[in-house]
Design a protein around this motif. Sequence first.
Motif, mmCIF file in Angstrom:
data_model
loop_
_atom_site.group_PDB
_atom_site.id
_atom_site.type_symbol
_atom_site.label_atom_id
_atom_site.label_comp_id
_atom_site.label_asym_id
_atom_site.label_seq_id
_atom_site.Cartn_x
_atom_site.Cartn_y
_atom_site.Cartn_z
ATOM 1 N N ALA A 125 0.838 -1.198 0.000
ATOM 2 C CA ALA A 125 0.000 0.000 0.000
ATOM 3 C C ALA A 125 0.878 1.255 0.000
ATOM 4 O O ALA A 125 1.797 1.368 0.814
ATOM 5 N N SER A 157 -10.126 -5.270 -2.533
ATOM 6 C CA SER A 157 -9.416 -5.974 -3.600
ATOM 7 C C SER A 157 -10.327 -6.129 -4.811
ATOM 8 O O SER A 157 -11.541 -6.330 -4.673
ATOM 9 N N VAL A 183 -6.068 -0.708 5.847
ATOM 10 C CA VAL A 183 -4.640 -0.968 5.664
ATOM 11 C C VAL A 183 -3.845 0.302 5.949
ATOM 12 O O VAL A 183 -4.383 1.420 5.889
ATOM 13 N N VAL A 242 -4.670 0.620 -6.789
ATOM 14 C CA VAL A 242 -3.474 -0.200 -6.624
ATOM 15 C C VAL A 242 -3.277 -0.977 -7.924
ATOM 16 O O VAL A 242 -4.135 -1.771 -8.319
ATOM 17 N N GLN A 281 -8.480 -0.951 -4.652
ATOM 18 C CA GLN A 281 -8.616 0.478 -4.411
ATOM 19 C C GLN A 281 -8.422 0.773 -2.928
ATOM 20 O O GLN A 281 -8.811 -0.016 -2.064
ATOM 21 N N ILE A 282 -7.823 1.939 -2.657
ATOM 22 C CA ILE A 282 -7.714 2.456 -1.296
ATOM 23 C C ILE A 282 -8.447 3.791 -1.254
ATOM 24 O O ILE A 282 -8.180 4.683 -2.077
ATOM 25 N N PHE A 328 -9.610 -0.468 2.239
ATOM 26 C CA PHE A 328 -9.073 -1.234 1.113
ATOM 27 C C PHE A 328 -10.089 -2.240 0.586
ATOM 28 O O PHE A 328 -10.764 -2.929 1.355
ATOM 29 N N LEU A 371 -0.204 -6.033 0.255
ATOM 30 C CA LEU A 371 -1.572 -6.207 -0.249
ATOM 31 C C LEU A 371 -1.720 -7.424 -1.159
ATOM 32 O O LEU A 371 -2.699 -8.158 -1.057
#
Length: 323
Positions: A256, A264, A309, A292, A280-281, A262, A315
């Motif tokens: 990250a 996935s 995270v 990401v 995505q964060i 977070f 990740l």
Amino acid sequence: MSEDSKNTITILGEEIPLGASREINFNIAKLHTATKIEIPIIIERSKIPGPTILFSAGIHGDEINGVDIVRQLIARRINMPKRGTIICMPILNIFGFLSSKRAFPDGRDLNRVFPGSSNGSLASRVAHRLMHEIIPEVDLIIDFHTGGASRFNAAQIRIVRNHPELDELARIFGAPFVLYSNHISKSFRNACFQLGKPILLYEGGKSFYVDNNISKVGVEGVKRILAHYDMLHHRIKASPPKMPTVFIEESKWIRAKQSGMFKSAVNVNDKVEIDDVLGQITDPYGKIYHEVKSSIEGYVINVNEASLVYQGDALFHVTKQVS
């Protein structure tokens, strides 16, 4: 792998002849209430000599998916060999399993104290007895693990490079991936290897969780290994893997770049390309949206399933080169 042709083997001081079934309690300590803490060891010997294979799990008390795999071997009587001997130890760290913790009560990681000491810590004493009173009788070990914390591992076998016998056994097991991984000092795998005992380490799933597919891959892999040594009972069938095993030469963790919430966008086993969006964060206030992306091409073999995270957290584990 050499074959044990002895009519009698000795486990924890008990002699076990060909054709015998035994459940031996590995007495490791007592609670403060004087209640005994014992690890059941299930031993099944055919009347026909052959290899001795140990299936072990639960060296970390929070890794219960491996416990489920060995449980299934016993419950489905896969551990009844056509020839040779099968030893099942479903839970090596019974303390951690009972308390839902990874380590021993003394705070030590059992998988970092091998080969142990007869006068050391509690974990070290357990390791010492295992290495001196069980492993000498064994020809092959398959040890079952999971990913830690919220990190979900794809089903994989871990071995060291440049050992063709291990390559062949891993290919026979038939997990989707084989990851070349150096031995960790004072680990169970390293201690067995130093004694010349071939060992396959199976990784799959995550701690405190049982995934049916991870268990199925583990059980089917065991059946293939037993069939390879002509140990699988005729009433049980081993099926070939659905796809060839991918041998991983190198891999890379994608971390990250900032902290936040977070999600996935990919799953373990997925094939990804450079610049594919993996997740995505975001932040709670709708101000941050960070994608990401993959910096390499390969397969995803680990996904962090945590919802929150921090910058630097691992990740995704993606293969870098495959063969």
